[in-house]
Scaffold this active site. Structure first.
Site, mmCIF file in Angstrom:
data_model
loop_
_atom_site.group_PDB
_atom_site.id
_atom_site.type_symbol
_atom_site.label_atom_id
_atom_site.label_comp_id
_atom_site.label_asym_id
_atom_site.label_seq_id
_atom_site.Cartn_x
_atom_site.Cartn_y
_atom_site.Cartn_z
ATOM 1 N N PHE A 167 42.947 51.101 -40.999
ATOM 2 C CA PHE A 167 43.025 50.652 -39.581
ATOM 3 C C PHE A 167 43.439 51.779 -38.554
ATOM 4 C CE2 PHE A 167 44.604 48.655 -35.815
ATOM 5 C CZ PHE A 167 43.617 47.580 -35.298
ATOM 6 N N ASP A 174 47.467 59.242 -39.092
ATOM 7 C CA ASP A 174 47.748 58.342 -38.237
ATOM 8 C C ASP A 174 49.180 57.704 -38.437
ATOM 9 O OD1 ASP A 174 47.987 55.824 -36.865
ATOM 10 O OD2 ASP A 174 45.700 55.194 -37.308
ATOM 11 N N LYS A 220 53.365 52.777 -30.578
ATOM 12 C CA LYS A 220 54.324 51.722 -31.175
ATOM 13 C C LYS A 220 55.667 52.028 -30.848
ATOM 14 C CE LYS A 220 51.249 49.309 -34.604
ATOM 15 N NZ LYS A 220 51.161 47.976 -34.028
#
Length: 426
Positions: free
Chosen positions: A154, A238, A267
């Site tokens: 993802f 990532d 985040k």
């Protein structure tokens, strides 16, 4: 599991006015909102009725310092009263300071560069463009048309990052995707077989958070670094979910002792303030040139000042060590519950997946919320835990009690007495 099963482990309640408002006024790209939270402090949230919840999701690995941390509040207030935004035609001290900090923490050396956006998806969009630029020769000819990513990965929901996301059910409503991306099994053998000199980049997550907190195989990142370097491809990691100390290192790739060509972060670096970044290493930092990418709000003075304060507090309070210590305590607490529903745990630091024997994760989430605990179902057999990095022994002990109650409620409601779930798993 049927909807009736879920209802059996959580009390039905009349629809509140705010639920009517949400159903009427918000787009339906997510399901029904589960609660209306109005206040947070540390690892706790309070809903509109005044009920307190232990937050072991932290906005999906976002609120690294917990809710309303004094350092976060002070940084927002101070910078908002000074300078919030001037556009990227100009620089600000907070933007330059955060770039230097991220380079230091990532270990880029002097040649590293930082591009700022507002989210993880934007950071990965920038990384996608970086890969495309690497795939062109000096005269603009595409010589490396292939980009590799992993199945079940993802990387975001924008049209570019969705093309990198190895989940066909997410892509299907939006086909055709941006071309050129190929998905591999998460094995060194599959990577070796797929790699050639026409590959521009390999995108990987050190731990696949949305897939159920699934780590890469032992030695994968080390092998990926060697294989990509041998063929002249970029290795782009990532770190949206694994960065900012969540795994016990500043970034997940650092556990493998490698140097990637680029990483993406978001985040937890803002602890709730929207910010993301692409951090490059070595020659990859020279690929962008004026006009190849941009963001109106990316790198604004307010966001970068807050992120600098957040990272400074993570470092000052040694929350990397806390992530390791408390992550071990959470895993031990789950094992001590000895629930027949639980098949084990996986992950690293304070990014933890609880594997279930049965596809009842949704019911466990509902039961946990009923008992005052916020967790997440990454899929129907995995509970994801990503609490604030500031949690201590008190919060872990409370989590163990509440999670045990939730597991017990689901077991009693959904499984026959004295049945071992592992014996009836499909």
């Amino acid at each position: 599991m049927t909807s009736a099963d879920t209802q059996s482990v959580s009390e039905t309640a009349a629809v509140s006015p705010w639920q009517d408002d949400a159903a009427r006024d918000l787009t339906r790209n997510v399901g029904d909102r589960m609660a209306l939270f109005v206040r947070g402090e540390g690892a706790y949230l309070w809903d509109a009725e005044g009920r307190r919840y232990l937050d072991f999701l932290a906005g999906i690995a976002v609120v690294s310092l917990g809710h309303a941390h004094p350092v976060f509040v002070e940084a927002v207030s101070r910078q908002a009263a000074t300078l919030a935004h001037v556009s990227n035609y100009f620089a600000t001290p907070s933007q330059l300071a955060l770039a230097a900090t991220l380079k230091r923490l990532a270990g880029t050396g002097p040649s590293g560069r930082v591009y700022f956006g507002n989210s993880g998806a934007e950071a990965n969009e920038a990384a996608f463009k970086l890969a495309r630029l690497h795939g062109r020769s000096a005269d603009g000819t595409v010589v490396r048309p292939r980009i590799l990513a992993l199945k079940d990965a993802f990387h975001g929901r924008t049209m570019g990052t969705l093309a990198l996301t190895g989940k066909p059910y997410m892509q299907e409503p939006f086909l055709p995707m941006t071309p050129g991306v190929e998905f591999l099994d998460s094995t060194i053998e599959a990577l070796e077989e797929a790699m050639d000199d026409r590959v521009a980049a390999l995108f990987v997550e050190p731990i696949k958070g949305e897939a159920g907190v699934v780590a890469l195989p032992e030695g994968y990142l080390e092998a990926a670094r060697e294989i990509t370097a041998r063929h002249g491809a970029l290795l782009i990691v990532d770190e949206i979910q694994t960065g900012a100390g969540r795994t016990g290192a500043w970034f997940g790739f650092q556990h493998a002792g490698i140097t990637p060509d680029a990483i993406t972060v978001a985040k937890g670096i803002g602890s709730g303030f929207p910010i993301g970044a692409l951090i490059t290493f070595g020659a990859a930092g020279d690929l962008f040139y004026p006009g190849t990418h941009g963001s109106t709000f990316g790198g604004n003075a307010l966001g970068t000042a807050v992120a600098s304060a957040v990272l400074g507090e993570i470092e000052r309070a040694d929350l990397l060590t806390n992530a390791t210590v408390q992550g071990d305590r959470v895993r031990a607490a789950i094992a001590a519950i000895d629930s027949p529903l639980v098949a084990g745990t996986r992950g690293q630091g304070l990014l933890i997946g609880v594997a279930l024997h049965e596809p009842v994760a949704g019911a466990v989430v509902a039961a946990a919320q009923q008992h005052g605990l916020i967790v997440n179902a990454a899929n129907d057999r995995t509970i994801r835990l990503a609490p604030p990095l500031v949690i201590g022994d008190v919060e872990v002990d409370e989590f163990a009690d509440l999670f045990s109650r939730a597991l017990g409620a689901v077991h009693d409601a959904l499984l026959p007495d004295d049945t071992d779930p592992s014996e009836v798993s499909a």
